[in-house]
Design an enzyme around this catalytic site. Structure first.
Site, PDB file in Angstrom:
ATOM      1  N   THR A 226       0.825 -33.098 -83.160  1.00  0.00           N
ATOM      2  CA  THR A 226       0.513 -32.503 -81.860  1.00  0.00           C
ATOM      3  C   THR A 226      -0.739 -31.645 -81.979  1.00  0.00           C
ATOM      4  OG1 THR A 226       2.854 -32.519 -81.296  1.00  0.00           O
ATOM      5  CG2 THR A 226       1.430 -31.076 -79.983  1.00  0.00           C
TER       6      THR A 226
ATOM      7  N   ARG B  74      17.157 -33.710 -85.490  1.00  0.00           N
ATOM      8  CA  ARG B  74      17.628 -35.064 -85.746  1.00  0.00           C
ATOM      9  C   ARG B  74      18.584 -35.047 -86.933  1.00  0.00           C
ATOM     10  NH1 ARG B  74      14.227 -37.573 -87.927  1.00  0.00           N
ATOM     11  NH2 ARG B  74      12.450 -36.172 -87.867  1.00  0.00           N
TER      12      ARG B  74
ATOM     13  N   SER C 206       7.299 -35.641 -89.332  1.00  0.00           N
ATOM     14  CA  SER C 206       7.685 -34.674 -88.308  1.00  0.00           C
ATOM     15  C   SER C 206       7.259 -33.258 -88.695  1.00  0.00           C
ATOM     16  CB  SER C 206       9.203 -34.720 -88.121  1.00  0.00           C
ATOM     17  OG  SER C 206       9.577 -36.027 -87.789  1.00  0.00           O
ATOM     18  N   ALA C 207       6.754 -32.531 -87.708  1.00  0.00           N
ATOM     19  CA  ALA C 207       6.309 -31.146 -87.893  1.00  0.00           C
ATOM     20  C   ALA C 207       5.236 -31.001 -88.970  1.00  0.00           C
ATOM     21  CB  ALA C 207       7.507 -30.222 -88.167  1.00  0.00           C
ATOM     22  N   CYS C 208       4.374 -31.997 -89.076  1.00  0.00           N
ATOM     23  CA  CYS C 208       3.260 -31.937 -90.031  1.00  0.00           C
ATOM     24  C   CYS C 208       1.906 -31.961 -89.339  1.00  0.00           C
ATOM     25  CB  CYS C 208       3.363 -33.062 -91.046  1.00  0.00           C
ATOM     26  SG  CYS C 208       4.691 -32.789 -92.226  1.00  0.00           S
TER      27      CYS C 208
ATOM     28  N   HIS D 291       4.670 -43.930 -85.921  1.00  0.00           N
ATOM     29  CA  HIS D 291       4.819 -42.488 -85.688  1.00  0.00           C
ATOM     30  C   HIS D 291       3.433 -41.849 -85.776  1.00  0.00           C
ATOM     31  CE1 HIS D 291       7.190 -38.581 -86.935  1.00  0.00           C
ATOM     32  NE2 HIS D 291       6.953 -38.611 -85.641  1.00  0.00           N
TER      33      HIS D 291
ATOM     34  N   ASP E 240     -10.692 -26.827 -87.498  1.00  0.00           N
ATOM     35  CA  ASP E 240     -11.623 -27.194 -88.567  1.00  0.00           C
ATOM     36  C   ASP E 240     -11.325 -28.582 -89.144  1.00  0.00           C
ATOM     37  OD1 ASP E 240     -13.428 -24.961 -88.685  1.00  0.00           O
ATOM     38  OD2 ASP E 240     -11.719 -23.752 -89.342  1.00  0.00           O
TER      39      ASP E 240
ATOM     40  N   ASP F 203       2.587 -38.380 -80.675  1.00  0.00           N
ATOM     41  CA  ASP F 203       3.738 -38.675 -81.545  1.00  0.00           C
ATOM     42  C   ASP F 203       3.928 -40.158 -81.852  1.00  0.00           C
ATOM     43  OD1 ASP F 203       5.977 -37.469 -82.973  1.00  0.00           O
ATOM     44  OD2 ASP F 203       7.294 -38.436 -81.516  1.00  0.00           O
TER      45      ASP F 203
ATOM     46  N   LYS G 234      12.386 -41.656 -80.278  1.00  0.00           N
ATOM     47  CA  LYS G 234      12.487 -42.218 -81.625  1.00  0.00           C
ATOM     48  C   LYS G 234      13.353 -43.488 -81.645  1.00  0.00           C
ATOM     49  CE  LYS G 234       9.588 -39.515 -83.342  1.00  0.00           C
ATOM     50  NZ  LYS G 234       9.630 -38.115 -83.452  1.00  0.00           N
TER      51      LYS G 234
ATOM     52  N   TYR H 211      20.658 -32.983 -78.694  1.00  0.00           N
ATOM     53  CA  TYR H 211      19.326 -32.603 -79.164  1.00  0.00           C
ATOM     54  C   TYR H 211      18.320 -33.748 -78.971  1.00  0.00           C
ATOM     55  CZ  TYR H 211      15.242 -32.130 -81.937  1.00  0.00           C
ATOM     56  OH  TYR H 211      13.931 -32.146 -82.294  1.00  0.00           O
TER      57      TYR H 211
ATOM     58  N   ARG I  36      11.625 -26.500 -79.233  1.00  0.00           N
ATOM     59  CA  ARG I  36      10.619 -27.429 -78.692  1.00  0.00           C
ATOM     60  C   ARG I  36      10.323 -27.160 -77.221  1.00  0.00           C
ATOM     61  NH1 ARG I  36       8.912 -32.052 -82.154  1.00  0.00           N
ATOM     62  NH2 ARG I  36       9.969 -31.605 -84.120  1.00  0.00           N
TER      63      ARG I  36
HETATM   64  P1  GTP Z   1       6.800 -33.864 -84.558  1.00  0.00           P
HETATM   65  O1  GTP Z   1       6.765 -33.540 -83.095  1.00  0.00           O
HETATM   66  O2  GTP Z   1       8.024 -33.309 -85.238  1.00  0.00           O
HETATM   67  O3  GTP Z   1       6.624 -35.304 -84.880  1.00  0.00           O
HETATM   68  O4  GTP Z   1       5.657 -32.989 -85.271  1.00  0.00           O
HETATM   69  P2  GTP Z   1       4.071 -32.948 -85.271  1.00  0.00           P
HETATM   70  O5  GTP Z   1       3.565 -33.804 -86.397  1.00  0.00           O
HETATM   71  O6  GTP Z   1       3.521 -33.195 -83.927  1.00  0.00           O
HETATM   72  O7  GTP Z   1       3.810 -31.445 -85.747  1.00  0.00           O
HETATM   73  P3  GTP Z   1       3.040 -30.230 -85.051  1.00  0.00           P
HETATM   74  O8  GTP Z   1       1.643 -30.572 -84.643  1.00  0.00           O
HETATM   75  O9  GTP Z   1       3.927 -29.689 -83.997  1.00  0.00           O
HETATM   76  O10 GTP Z   1       2.924 -29.199 -86.261  1.00  0.00           O
HETATM   77  C1  GTP Z   1       4.012 -28.540 -86.790  1.00  0.00           C
HETATM   78  C2  GTP Z   1       3.629 -27.395 -87.697  1.00  0.00           C
HETATM   79  O11 GTP Z   1       2.482 -27.666 -88.508  1.00  0.00           O
HETATM   80  C3  GTP Z   1       3.297 -26.142 -86.914  1.00  0.00           C
HETATM   81  O12 GTP Z   1       3.971 -25.073 -87.525  1.00  0.00           O
HETATM   82  C4  GTP Z   1       1.813 -25.998 -87.064  1.00  0.00           C
HETATM   83  O13 GTP Z   1       1.410 -24.667 -86.969  1.00  0.00           O
HETATM   84  C5  GTP Z   1       1.545 -26.607 -88.432  1.00  0.00           C
HETATM   85  N1  GTP Z   1       0.175 -27.166 -88.543  1.00  0.00           N
HETATM   86  C6  GTP Z   1      -0.383 -28.078 -87.723  1.00  0.00           C
HETATM   87  N2  GTP Z   1      -1.654 -28.354 -88.080  1.00  0.00           N
HETATM   88  C7  GTP Z   1      -1.897 -27.605 -89.181  1.00  0.00           C
HETATM   89  C8  GTP Z   1      -3.042 -27.440 -90.034  1.00  0.00           C
HETATM   90  O14 GTP Z   1      -4.085 -28.058 -89.869  1.00  0.00           O
HETATM   91  N3  GTP Z   1      -2.906 -26.566 -91.084  1.00  0.00           N
HETATM   92  C9  GTP Z   1      -1.764 -25.861 -91.301  1.00  0.00           C
HETATM   93  N4  GTP Z   1      -1.724 -25.034 -92.330  1.00  0.00           N
HETATM   94  N5  GTP Z   1      -0.668 -25.983 -90.502  1.00  0.00           N
HETATM   95  C10 GTP Z   1      -0.737 -26.839 -89.467  1.00  0.00           C
HETATM   96  C1  SPV Z   2      10.182 -35.641 -84.755  1.00  0.00           C
HETATM   97  O1  SPV Z   2      11.157 -35.122 -85.313  1.00  0.00           O
HETATM   98  O2  SPV Z   2       9.379 -36.388 -85.373  1.00  0.00           O
HETATM   99  C2  SPV Z   2       9.919 -35.378 -83.330  1.00  0.00           C
HETATM  100  C3  SPV Z   2      10.930 -34.679 -82.558  1.00  0.00           C
HETATM  101  O3  SPV Z   2       8.884 -35.783 -82.820  1.00  0.00           O
HETATM  102  S1  SPV Z   2      12.294 -35.688 -82.188  1.00  0.00           S
HETATM  103  O4  SPV Z   2      12.132 -36.203 -80.836  1.00  0.00           O
HETATM  104  O5  SPV Z   2      13.458 -34.854 -82.287  1.00  0.00           O
HETATM  105  O6  SPV Z   2      12.355 -36.794 -83.105  1.00  0.00           O
HETATM  106 MN    MN Z   3       7.701 -37.042 -84.211  1.00  0.00          MN
END
Ligand code: GTP
Ligand code: SPV
Ligand code: MN
Length: 585
Positions: free
Chosen positions: A253, A69, A248-250, A226, A495, A277, A206, A197, A369
C-alpha cells in the site's frame, strides 16, 4: 431476486442449508447502504464516527480472537491432495462439504441472509469476473460495497451465464474451533465460517481474487498475483508501470501511493496508484504483460499510516471509510500507533477497553485496518478503471529481510526471476495469526494465497514467460535491512522512488549494472542519494553480496525447494547455477 436462474437455484440451496429468517438481495444502491448502516448502528455492529471530521465513516471491532487471517484454518479442497500441493492445508473435497455443511446447517437461523453479487475488475473488461457472496454479516456487505463493485453492475456483467464464483459465508458462532476458510477451485466455490475478519470473510479479496483466481489463471493462461500496481510519470509525461509482490504488511500500500522526494516532485515526477494488493495479469495484443486491479477499494494496515509515511492513504480514509480494530477516541475519532498525531488522553482500545497513553499496551491492533474507496485516493491513476489495464515494464519481488537481501537487484532473465521469486523470504507480520518476525519462505508473496500446487504455480510462471513476447524485467528489493542497533538503514517510503527509477532505467537500457552471482546490482553511484541522509558507504553496505551469508542462504533455499513435489526443472537448474556462481565468488 435477480433473473439469473443459476444464481437463484444456488441461493435457494444455500438458504435451505443455512435457514435464514429472511433473504435480502443486495442492489448496491445508496438507499440500501443507508438502511443497512442504520441497522448495524442499532445493534452496535458499527459505531458512527464524528461526522464532521469523518463524514460517512464508521467504526467496527471484531471479536478479540478474530483479528487476522488464519492460515492454519485455511484449506484448499480438491479431490486429490497433490492438487493442493505441499504448501497448502488440504481437505478432501466431499469431506470438506460435509464437515462445513454441518457447521452451516441452520447457521443463519434468526438472521438475515444477504446475497451480494460483485464484480472483480472494471466493467467491460475481458479480465473481469463475477462472484456472488452470501453472508449473514452487514459488516461484510458494507465492506464488499467498498472493496468491489456490487449489485446490478455485477449482474449485468454476468447476464444469464453460470460463470460466477459461489461464496458462502456465515459468522457462525465466531468460535476459532469452528472456523474454516475452505476453497474449492474445482467448483469455483468458497465456504467460510466462524470468522468476521477481512481476509477470511471479504470473499472477493484473498479467497476469490487470489486463491480461486490463481487456479483459474493457470487453466486459462493468465496470472493472479499478490501485487500492487503503480505508474511512474516522468517530467515529460511518460508513464511506466511496475507491479510488485511483497508479503502481507510489507509495504505494498505504501509503495503504491508513494510521494516523490521533494527534488523529484519539483522536477515533475508523479506516482499514480492502480492497485495496492492484487493484480490480474494477461498477455496483451502488443505482446506485453498487462495488469488490472480487480478491487475497488483498499483494505489497508492502519498502524504506521501517517501524513509523513503515507499521506495519500490517510487522505483516502477521510470519508466513507470503515475502520476496524483501531482505537476510538472520546470525540468519536480514530487513532492508531504511528498516526503521527499525539495519542489521545483517553480512548477505547481495539478491544473496547479504556486506554491511556501510559499503558504498556497498544491502542490499535497491529493488524487493524481501514476499508476505503480507491477512487478517493488523491493519486489514483486515470487507468484505474481502464478495461485494458496497464502494460507492466517491471515485476518487483520483495520482503522484510533484516540481513542478506540487497536493496535492489535485477534477475538475469525471466527464468532466473522465477527462481528469485520462488525462493523469496520475509519476516512474518501481524497480518496472519502466529509468531511475528520469523523468517519464512514466501514464494512470490503467494504462500498463503496460491489455490493449487505451488510447484505447478512455478511451472505456470515459467510457461507464461515463454508465452509473453516482451516480458517485464524481474527485480528484487528489500527496504528492511537493519543496522546493528536494529534501525532501518534505508529511509524507505518516498525515497523508494530512487530505487524504482533505477529499475525503470534498467528496463529502458539507460543504466549500467554490476554483474554479481545473484543478479545485476546497481553501481552505487547510480542510486541518487541527494536529499537523503544516506551516504555512499552506507548504500554500499546494503548493496553487498557476501559469500558466506549466501552459502548459508542457499542451504536454506535447498531445503525449501526440496519440499516441492512438482518443482520445475528450470527452477532447480537456476538454483544449481546460482550455487555454482556463489561458490566461485
Ligand atoms: P497487506 O495489505 O497486508 O497485503 O500489506 P501491504 O504490503 O500493503 O503493507 P503496507 O503498505 O500496509 O505496509 C505495512 C507496514 O510496512 C507499515 O507498518 C509500514 O509503515 C511499513 N513500511 C511500508 N513501506 C516501508 C518502507 O519503505 N520502509 C520501512 N521501514 N517500512 C515500511
Ligand atoms: C493481507 O493479509 O495480505 C491483506 C489483508 O491484504 S487480508 O485481506 O486480511 O488478507
Ligand atoms: Mn495483501
Amino acid at each position: 431476486m435477480y433473473n439469473n436462474k443459476y444464481v437463484n437455484e444456488w441461493v435457494e440451496q444455500m438458504a435451505q442449508l443455512t435457514q435464514p429468517d429472511e433473504i435480502v438481495w443486495i442492489d448496491g444502491s445508496e438507499e440500501e447502504k443507508d438502511r443497512l448502516t442504520k441497522q448495524a448502528l442499532s445493534t452496535g455492529e458499527l459505531v458512527e464516527l464524528n461526522q464532521e471530521t469523518y463524514p460517512g465513516c464508521y467504526y467496527h471491532r471484531t471479536a478479540e480472537n478474530d483479528v487476522a487471517r488464519v492460515e492454519h484454518l485455511t484449506f484448499i479442497c480438491t479431490s486429490k491432495k497433490e492438487n493442493a500441493g505441499p504448501t497448502n492445508n488440504w481437505m478432501e473435497k466431499s469431506y470438506a462439504y460435509a464437515r462445513l455443511g454441518n457447521l452451516f446447517n441452520g447457521s443463519m437461523k434468526g438472521r438475515t441472509m444477504y446475497v451480494i453479487p460483485y464484480l472483480m475488475g472494471p466493467p467491460g473488461s475481458e479480465f473481469s469476473k463475477v462472484g456472488i457472496e452470501i453472508t449473514d454479516s452487514i459488516y461484510v456487505v458494507l465492506n464488499m460495497r467498498i472493496m468491489t463493485r456490487i449489485g446490478k453492475i455485477a449482474m449485468d456483467f454476468l447476464g444469464d451465464s453460470n460463470d460466477f464464483v459461489k461464496g458462502l459465508h456465515s459468522k457462525g458462532e465466531l468460535d476459532p474451533e469452528k472456523r474454516f476458510i475452505c476453497h474449492f477451485p474445482e467448483d469455483n466455490a468458497i465456504w467460510s465460517i466462524g470468522s468476521g475478519y477481512g481476509g477470511n470473510v471479504l470473499l472477493g479479496k484473498k479467497c476469490f481474487a487470489l486463491r480461486i483466481a490463481s487456479a483459474l489463471g493457470r487453466r486459462e493462461g493468465w496470472m493472479a498475483e499478490h501485487m500492487l500496481i503503480l505508474g511512474i510519470e516522468d517530467p515529460n509525461g511518460k508513464v511506466e508501470y511496475i507491479a510488485a509482490a511483497f508479503p502481507s504488511a510489507c509495504g505494498k500500500t505504501n509503495l503504491a501511493m508513494l510521494i516523490p522526494p521533494e527534488k523529484y516532485k519539483k522536477a515533475g515526477y508523479k506516482v499514480w496508484t492502480v492497485g495496492d494488493d492484487i493484480a490480474w495479469l494477461r498477455i496483451g495484443k502488443d505482446g506485453r504483460l498487462w495488469a488490472i486491479n480487480p478491487e475497488a477499494g483498499f483494505f489497508g494496515v492502519a498502524p504506521g499510516t501517517s501524513m509523513k509515511s503515507n499521506p495519500n492513504a490517510l487522505l483516502t480514509t477521510k470519508k466513507n471509510t470503515i475502520f476496524t480494530n483501531v482505537a476510538l477516541t472520546e470525540n468519536k475519532e480514530v487513532w492508531w500507533e504511528g498516526m503521527g498525531v499525539p495519542a489521545p488522553e483517553k480512548a477505547l482500545d481495539w478491544r473496547g477497553n479504556p486506554w491511556t497513553p501510559d499503558m504498556d499496551a497498544k491502542a490499535a491492533h497491529p493488524n487493524s485496518r481501514f476499508t476505503a474507496p480507491a477512487k478517493q485516493c488523491p493519486c489514483i491513476s486515470d487507468k484505474f478503471e481502464d478495461p485494458n489495464g496497464v502494460p507492466i515494464s517491471a515485476i518487483v519481488f520483495g520482503g522484510r529481510r533484516a540481513k542478506l537481501a540487497p536493496l535492489v537487484y535485477q534477475s538475469f532473465d525471466w527464468e532466473h526471476g522465477v527462481y528469485v521469486g520462488a525462493t523469496m523470504a520475509s519476516e512474518t507480520t501481524a497480518a496472519a495469526t502466529g509468531k511475528v518476525g520469523v523468517v519464512r519462505r514466501d514464494p512470490m508473496a503467494m504462500l498463503p494465497f496460491c489455490g493449487y500446487n505451488m510447484g505447478e504455480y512455478f511451472q505456470h510462471w515459467i510457461e507464461m514467460g515463454r508465452k509473453i513476447p516482451n516480458p517485464p524485467k524481474i527485480f528484487n528489493v528489500n527496504w528492511f535491512r537493519l543496522d546493528d542497533e536494529g534501525k532501518f538503514i534505508w529511509p524507505g517510503f518516498g525515497d523508494n522512488l530512487r530505487v524504482l527509477l533505477w529499475i525503470l532505467d534498467r528496463c529502458n537500457d539507460k543504466a549500467d549494472a554490476v554483474k554479481t552471482p545473484i543478479g545485476y546490482l546497481p553501481n552505487p553511484g547510480d542510486i541518487d542519494l541527494e536529499g537523503t541522509d544516506v551516504d555512499l558507504d552506507t548504500l554500499k553496505s546494503i548493496l553487498d553480496v557476501n559469500k558466506e551469508d549466501w552459502i548459508e542462504e542457499l542451504k536454506s533455499q535447498e531445503e525449501h525447494l526440496g519440499k516441492f513435489d512438482k518443482l520445475p526443472v528450470e527452477v532447480r537448474n537456476q538454483f544449481e547455477a546460482q550455487k555454482e556462481r556463489i561458490n566461485n565468488l
